[in-house]
Design a protein around this motif. Structure first.
Motif, PDB file in Angstrom:
ATOM      1  N   ALA A 184      -8.841  11.877   3.338  1.00 54.66           N
ATOM      2  CA  ALA A 184      -9.946  11.320   2.552  1.00 54.66           C
ATOM      3  C   ALA A 184      -9.410  10.410   1.448  1.00 54.66           C
ATOM      4  CB  ALA A 184     -10.776  12.449   1.942  1.00 54.66           C
ATOM      5  N   LEU A 185      -8.335  10.861   0.789  1.00 54.71           N
ATOM      6  CA  LEU A 185      -7.763  10.056  -0.300  1.00 54.71           C
ATOM      7  C   LEU A 185      -7.244   8.726   0.232  1.00 54.71           C
ATOM      8  CD1 LEU A 185      -5.838  12.647  -2.463  1.00 54.71           C
ATOM      9  CD2 LEU A 185      -7.859  11.353  -3.082  1.00 54.71           C
ATOM     10  N   ILE A 186      -6.541   8.781   1.373  1.00 54.47           N
ATOM     11  CA  ILE A 186      -5.985   7.542   1.925  1.00 54.47           C
ATOM     12  C   ILE A 186      -7.113   6.606   2.341  1.00 54.47           C
ATOM     13  CG2 ILE A 186      -4.694   6.608   3.890  1.00 54.47           C
ATOM     14  CD1 ILE A 186      -2.683   8.765   3.503  1.00 54.47           C
ATOM     15  N   TYR A 187      -8.185   7.202   2.913  1.00 51.67           N
ATOM     16  CA  TYR A 187      -9.334   6.374   3.288  1.00 51.67           C
ATOM     17  C   TYR A 187      -9.918   5.708   2.037  1.00 51.67           C
ATOM     18  CZ  TYR A 187     -13.906   5.023   4.971  1.00 51.67           C
ATOM     19  OH  TYR A 187     -15.014   4.306   5.274  1.00 51.67           O
ATOM     20  N   GLY A 188     -10.017   6.495   0.968  1.00 55.40           N
ATOM     21  CA  GLY A 188     -10.566   5.955  -0.276  1.00 55.40           C
ATOM     22  C   GLY A 188      -9.694   4.853  -0.856  1.00 55.40           C
ATOM     23  N   MET A 200       0.823  -1.211   0.000  1.00 54.00           N
ATOM     24  CA  MET A 200       0.000   0.000   0.000  1.00 54.00           C
ATOM     25  C   MET A 200       0.858   1.262   0.000  1.00 54.00           C
ATOM     26  SD  MET A 200      -3.012  -1.141  -0.017  1.00 54.00           S
ATOM     27  CE  MET A 200      -4.195   0.095   0.523  1.00 54.00           C
ATOM     28  N   TYR A 201       2.149   1.123   0.315  1.00 60.36           N
ATOM     29  CA  TYR A 201       2.940   2.343   0.502  1.00 60.36           C
ATOM     30  C   TYR A 201       3.039   3.174  -0.773  1.00 60.36           C
ATOM     31  CZ  TYR A 201       6.543  -0.559  -1.636  1.00 60.36           C
ATOM     32  OH  TYR A 201       7.235  -1.354  -2.506  1.00 60.36           O
ATOM     33  N   ASN A 202       2.867   2.519  -1.947  1.00 64.86           N
ATOM     34  CA  ASN A 202       2.944   3.299  -3.180  1.00 64.86           C
ATOM     35  C   ASN A 202       1.828   4.329  -3.244  1.00 64.86           C
ATOM     36  OD1 ASN A 202       1.147   1.106  -3.408  1.00 64.86           O
ATOM     37  ND2 ASN A 202       1.098   1.328  -5.619  1.00 64.86           N
ATOM     38  N   TYR A 203       0.608   3.972  -2.770  1.00 65.97           N
ATOM     39  CA  TYR A 203      -0.485   4.931  -2.770  1.00 65.97           C
ATOM     40  C   TYR A 203      -0.202   6.063  -1.796  1.00 65.97           C
ATOM     41  CZ  TYR A 203      -2.964   1.139  -5.038  1.00 65.97           C
ATOM     42  OH  TYR A 203      -3.339   0.148  -5.890  1.00 65.97           O
ATOM     43  N   TRP A 204       0.388   5.700  -0.647  1.00 63.62           N
ATOM     44  CA  TRP A 204       0.655   6.738   0.353  1.00 63.62           C
ATOM     45  C   TRP A 204       1.668   7.738  -0.180  1.00 63.62           C
ATOM     46  CZ3 TRP A 204       1.155   2.924   5.063  1.00 63.62           C
ATOM     47  CH2 TRP A 204      -0.100   2.388   5.307  1.00 63.62           C
ATOM     48  N   LEU A 205       2.676   7.227  -0.873  1.00 68.22           N
ATOM     49  CA  LEU A 205       3.672   8.133  -1.466  1.00 68.22           C
ATOM     50  C   LEU A 205       2.987   9.089  -2.439  1.00 68.22           C
ATOM     51  CD1 LEU A 205       6.682   8.835  -1.982  1.00 68.22           C
ATOM     52  CD2 LEU A 205       6.598   7.222  -3.857  1.00 68.22           C
ATOM     53  N   ALA A 206       2.114   8.512  -3.297  1.00 68.52           N
ATOM     54  CA  ALA A 206       1.433   9.355  -4.283  1.00 68.52           C
ATOM     55  C   ALA A 206       0.574  10.399  -3.591  1.00 68.52           C
ATOM     56  CB  ALA A 206       0.598   8.496  -5.223  1.00 68.52           C
ATOM     57  N   VAL A 207      -0.180   9.957  -2.554  1.00 72.36           N
ATOM     58  CA  VAL A 207      -1.058  10.900  -1.843  1.00 72.36           C
ATOM     59  C   VAL A 207      -0.219  11.978  -1.168  1.00 72.36           C
ATOM     60  CG1 VAL A 207      -2.621  11.146   0.099  1.00 72.36           C
ATOM     61  CG2 VAL A 207      -2.934   9.275  -1.498  1.00 72.36           C
ATOM     62  N   PHE A 208       0.896  11.573  -0.565  1.00 68.95           N
ATOM     63  CA  PHE A 208       1.742  12.560   0.120  1.00 68.95           C
ATOM     64  C   PHE A 208       2.256  13.615  -0.853  1.00 68.95           C
ATOM     65  CE2 PHE A 208       5.824  14.175   1.446  1.00 68.95           C
ATOM     66  CZ  PHE A 208       5.535  14.634   2.721  1.00 68.95           C
ATOM     67  N   LEU A 209       2.790  13.152  -1.984  1.00 74.44           N
ATOM     68  CA  LEU A 209       3.337  14.108  -2.953  1.00 74.44           C
ATOM     69  C   LEU A 209       2.236  14.999  -3.521  1.00 74.44           C
ATOM     70  CD1 LEU A 209       5.911  11.943  -4.878  1.00 74.44           C
ATOM     71  CD2 LEU A 209       6.372  13.793  -3.305  1.00 74.44           C
ATOM     72  N   MET A 210       1.073  14.384  -3.751  1.00 75.16           N
ATOM     73  CA  MET A 210      -0.040  15.158  -4.290  1.00 75.16           C
ATOM     74  C   MET A 210      -0.437  16.265  -3.322  1.00 75.16           C
ATOM     75  SD  MET A 210      -3.716  13.728  -5.464  1.00 75.16           S
ATOM     76  CE  MET A 210      -3.359  13.183  -7.104  1.00 75.16           C
ATOM     77  N   MET A 211      -0.484  15.909  -2.027  1.00 74.70           N
ATOM     78  CA  MET A 211      -0.880  16.906  -1.039  1.00 74.70           C
ATOM     79  C   MET A 211       0.194  17.973  -0.886  1.00 74.70           C
ATOM     80  SD  MET A 211      -3.819  16.455  -0.233  1.00 74.70           S
ATOM     81  CE  MET A 211      -4.234  15.717  -1.778  1.00 74.70           C
ATOM     82  N   ALA A 212       1.474  17.565  -1.010  1.00 76.51           N
ATOM     83  CA  ALA A 212       2.553  18.562  -0.945  1.00 76.51           C
ATOM     84  C   ALA A 212       2.389  19.571  -2.078  1.00 76.51           C
ATOM     85  CB  ALA A 212       3.911  17.860  -1.029  1.00 76.51           C
ATOM     86  N   GLY A 213       2.127  19.071  -3.283  1.00 78.55           N
ATOM     87  CA  GLY A 213       1.921  19.964  -4.411  1.00 78.55           C
ATOM     88  C   GLY A 213       0.701  20.847  -4.212  1.00 78.55           C
ATOM     89  N   PHE A 214      -0.377  20.248  -3.719  1.00 77.36           N
ATOM     90  CA  PHE A 214      -1.625  20.956  -3.471  1.00 77.36           C
ATOM     91  C   PHE A 214      -1.399  22.090  -2.473  1.00 77.36           C
ATOM     92  CE2 PHE A 214      -6.162  20.453  -1.666  1.00 77.36           C
ATOM     93  CZ  PHE A 214      -6.650  21.380  -2.582  1.00 77.36           C
ATOM     94  N   TYR A 215      -0.619  21.779  -1.426  1.00 79.17           N
ATOM     95  CA  TYR A 215      -0.325  22.793  -0.400  1.00 79.17           C
ATOM     96  C   TYR A 215       0.386  23.978  -1.035  1.00 79.17           C
ATOM     97  CZ  TYR A 215       1.870  25.103   3.533  1.00 79.17           C
ATOM     98  OH  TYR A 215       2.291  26.050   4.412  1.00 79.17           O
ATOM     99  N   VAL A 216       1.383  23.690  -1.879  1.00 86.67           N
ATOM    100  CA  VAL A 216       2.128  24.782  -2.523  1.00 86.67           C
ATOM    101  C   VAL A 216       1.175  25.634  -3.347  1.00 86.67           C
ATOM    102  CG1 VAL A 216       3.946  25.346  -4.153  1.00 86.67           C
ATOM    103  CG2 VAL A 216       4.267  23.494  -2.565  1.00 86.67           C
ATOM    104  N   VAL A 217       0.275  24.965  -4.088  1.00 88.11           N
ATOM    105  CA  VAL A 217      -0.611  25.722  -4.973  1.00 88.11           C
ATOM    106  C   VAL A 217      -1.523  26.643  -4.170  1.00 88.11           C
ATOM    107  CG1 VAL A 217      -2.478  25.536  -6.637  1.00 88.11           C
ATOM    108  CG2 VAL A 217      -0.532  24.022  -6.802  1.00 88.11           C
ATOM    109  N   ILE A 218      -2.072  26.175  -3.037  1.00 89.15           N
ATOM    110  CA  ILE A 218      -3.037  27.037  -2.344  1.00 89.15           C
ATOM    111  C   ILE A 218      -2.376  27.932  -1.315  1.00 89.15           C
ATOM    112  CG2 ILE A 218      -5.046  25.587  -2.747  1.00 89.15           C
ATOM    113  CD1 ILE A 218      -4.790  24.472  -0.009  1.00 89.15           C
TER     114      ILE A 218
END
Lengths: 120, 313
Positions: free
Chosen positions: B86-90, A1-19
């Motif tokens: 939410a994403l991780i939960y999903g 599952m760690y591959n999804y967590w890495l993707a989510v983490f990086l996505m949120m890091a990028g999202f944070y920068v944008v907002i």
């Protein structure tokens, strides 16, 4: 599952920068990170345990899924083209306002509005 | 991940851009590890190469340092935290990493993996899916790239630049760099051509080749100045090249229609379906490569031709 967590983490890091960040160049870098996280998500989904790269080789039984690779390959090149459009918008904004900080641009816009209103 | 975090914190945008390049390169290494050789190739050429150059050109035109932060980071952090949770939960129900039974491997992929070597006759499955099975999609993507090039031209245009006298070096008299780059450019171009025409058999194809070919010109520009490179590849030719690439791609489709097959069905291009596929893939990859090369170089010219704001006055 760690591959999804890495993707989510990086996505949120990028999202944070944008907002959260005011600098437009940095926002574009944030978008780039967001984009890369999606690439990682797709490519990691295409991986098959024990598989090899999807190029026909003798003695190889299992191949990883080529479809996500195709999708992401074109997405990367399209991504750099759209990033270039974003960066050229930044350059134009800098020419017009003399700044690439969102707060400064907002202030200049507000001043302009008040001048126009008082003129009317 | 660590690189990404540092990149967010830094105020010196030059460092941020460099870190972003390193981050792209690491991503490419990760793709390599995940069997996606073609994607790793593209990411290394595009993410670590061209986008870094473009971002640096933007910094040259704007400011290097970011203004001090005046905002409260709590609200964005909260939004990001909630979205991430939410994403991780999903994703809790998503299939395990590397599971061969995952739904993504069930529908199209087995057919592509089993039949493409005999149907298309090209060992690299990524190329056969890209160019043949999903030919419409790739045509659309090439058009998107073309349109992005147009958008940059409309926004910036190609101006004359700061260094229009031929023979004047862009970065001073650096003999070693000049000699090394002169030798290197030939090999870069040769490699790009290899990637272009060998994409059916190994990793590579039109997208990568176009980017690498453009890189050779970008290096030439950086070392020898704009005037020299524009004598070799005049800007007004690039627009024609970009259009010619799309025309070649779509034209291949139209020819196959005239031969009585559906649009972009290469089986009709030769007597033997497999030969037809080969020819079709070669042609459309050439179209993709031409367009990508022309658009990337157009974008680079547009950025490098801009003057710094204080020089316009």
């Amino acid at each position: 599952m760690y591959n999804y967590w890495l993707a989510v983490f990086l996505m949120m890091a990028g999202f944070y920068v944008v907002i959260a960040q005011g600098n437009l160049v940095k926002k574009i870098i944030g978008l780039g990170m967001f984009q890369t996280s999606v690439f990682i998500l797709y490519i990691s989904m295409g991986k098959v345990e024990g598989g090899s790269a999807p190029i026909v080789t003798e003695g190889v039984e299992a191949y990883s899924n080529p479809v996500p690779h195709v999708l992401m390959l074109t997405a990367i090149v399209v991504g750099v083209a759209t990033t270039a459009v974003g960066l050229s918008l930044v350059v134009r904004i800098n020419e017009a306002y003399g700044s690439v900080e969102e707060d400064d641009i907002q202030e200049l816009d507000n001043e302009l509005d008040t001048i126009q209103e008082s003129g009317l | 991940m660590v690189v990404a975090l540092v990149a967010i914190r830094k105020n010196d945008l030059f460092a941020v851009v460099m870190l972003f390049g390193i981050y792209s390169f690491l991503t490419a290494v990760l793709f390599m590890d995940l069997d996606a050789v073609d994607v790793a190739f593209t990411e290394a050429a595009v993410g670590a190469g061209i986008s870094t150059v473009l971002m640096l050109s933007t910094l040259r035109l704007t400011k290097r340092y970011e203004a001090a932060r005046r905002r409260n980071p709590i609200l964005p952090l909260l939004v990001v935290g909630i979205t991430g949770a939410a994403l991780i939960y999903g994703l809790m129900d998503a299939p395990q990493f590397g599971d061969p039974m995952a739904p993504v491997h069930q529908h199209m992929a087995p057919r592509f993996i089993q039949d493409s070597p005999t149907e298309v006759g090209v060992p690299n499955m990524v190329t056969s899916v890209l160019a043949s099975y999903r030919g419409y999609d790739t045509l659309g993507e090439t058009t998107v790239i073309f349109t992005a090039g147009l958008a940059v031209l409309l926004l910036l245009g190609i101006r004359e630049g700061q260094n229009t006298r031929p023979g004047r070096l862009a970065i001073g008299d650096t003999l070693v760099l000049r000699v090394v780059v002169k030798v290197l450019i030939a090999f870069i171009m040769l490699y790009a051509l290899y990637v272009q025409f060998h994409g059916d058999y190994g990793a590579g194809g039109g997208f990568q080749a176009g980017v690498i070919f453009a890189t050779a010109f970008v290096i030439y520009d950086l070392v020898f100045g704009e005037a020299d490179v524009r004598r070799v590849m005049p800007p007004h030719w690039l627009g024609r090249l970009a259009a010619a690439g799309i025309f070649l791609y779509a034209g291949t489709g139209v020819v196959s229609m005239f031969l009585g097959a559906p649009f972009l069905d290469y089986n009709a291009l030769a007597h033997d379906p497999v030969h037809g596929q080969h020819l079709g893939i070669l042609l459309i990859e050439l179209g993709v490569g031409t367009t990508v090369f022309a658009v990337i170089l157009t974008i680079f010219y547009a950025f490098s031709g801009m003057r710094r704001p204080h020089q316009v006055s």
